[in-house]
Design a protein around this motif. Structure first.
Motif: not given
Length: 264
Positions: A188-191, A193
């Protein structure tokens, strides 16, 4: 009544198996490994899982009862010191049937037409043979998320206390026909989810996993682990079949949870 006994295979379990078999035959019960009305599992939860899969083709005609020879089991509620009591109960007492929900897994392949169907008593896990697992997750035919991580675990209510619990999943009472989806180390990160929480789905909902960039997977069904190649989709739902347990005395689910995880 026709009965069969499965054993964990260690000396203690084998000795109990032979003793129970002799006692039950003395009560004029018939030993029948092919078409038993009751199956006695001697060992632990793993032994009962093995017995379940061995007799999964006759679940509507066979009831299970467990004797645990090690740690307290969720499916095995009798101890070795009680086998004479259990034998008399089986031979002389009408038993109550308790049914638990099962999970159906259908694996479909890219070559079309061919599919494999499994029943799980505890859970099914999906991992990539190599690298990160990337799966489209659909619920009731609608796209829900793209999962990226180590793997996914789908469990039954009775299996919710096993691997699912270790993954942070909820413990679900087996009177609720449902399946649960839990993540293994999602990215899970900015790219990327995901919802990041276990999902509990009712009996009329279907969960479909569709590969994004690979098609070979390590898939478990309870204790069985197999590599499936050229996978098109994996479909999970609450099965029409149920497992039947023979109860000769109360075996409350929440007491088992308490004794197993809090104060056994």
């Amino acid at each position: 009544m026709k009965f069969a006994i499965t054993s964990k295979g260690d000396a203690k379990s084998n000795a109990l198996m032979h003793k129970m078999r002799t006692y039950l035959k003395d009560f004029n019960l018939e030993y029948d490994e092919k078409e038993p009305e009751i199956v006695i599992s001697v060992g632990g939860d793993g032994t009962l899982l093995y017995a379940f899969h061995r007799y999964s083709s006759r679940l509507s005609k066979t009831a299970f009862v467990g004797v645990h020879t090690g740690h307290l089991g969720f499916y095995a509620d009798w101890v070795p010191d009680e086998i004479e009591k259990l034998v008399i109960a089986i031979a002389k007492t009408p038993y109550q049937i308790i049914e638990y929900p099962l999970m159906e897994a259908i694996i479909r392949y890219k070559n079309g037409g061919r599919e494999t169907r499994y029943l799980a008593l505890n859970e099914s896990t999906v991992k990539s043979v190599d690298g990160t697992l990337v799966m489209d997750v659909e619920i009731r035919g609608q796209h829900f998320e793209v999962f990226r991580g180590d793997g996914l675990c789908l469990s039954t209510p009775s299996g919710s206390t096993a691997y699912n619990k270790a993954l942070g999943g909820a413990i679900i009472h087996p009177s609720l026909p449902s399946i649960q989806l839990a993540e293994m180390a999602s990215i899970n990160n900015r790219v990327f989810r995901t919802v990041g929480s276990p999902l509990i789905m009712p009996a009329h909902h279907t969960c479909m996993l569709k590969p994004v960039n690979r098609s070979d997977f390590m898939i478990t069904i309870d204790h069985l682990t197999l590599v499936h190649k050229d996978v098109k989709s994996i479909q999970y739902r609450v099965a029409d079949e149920k497992i039947r347990f023979a109860r000769f005395r109360p075996f409350p689910f929440w007491k088992r949870v308490h004794d197993s995880f809090i104060d056994g």
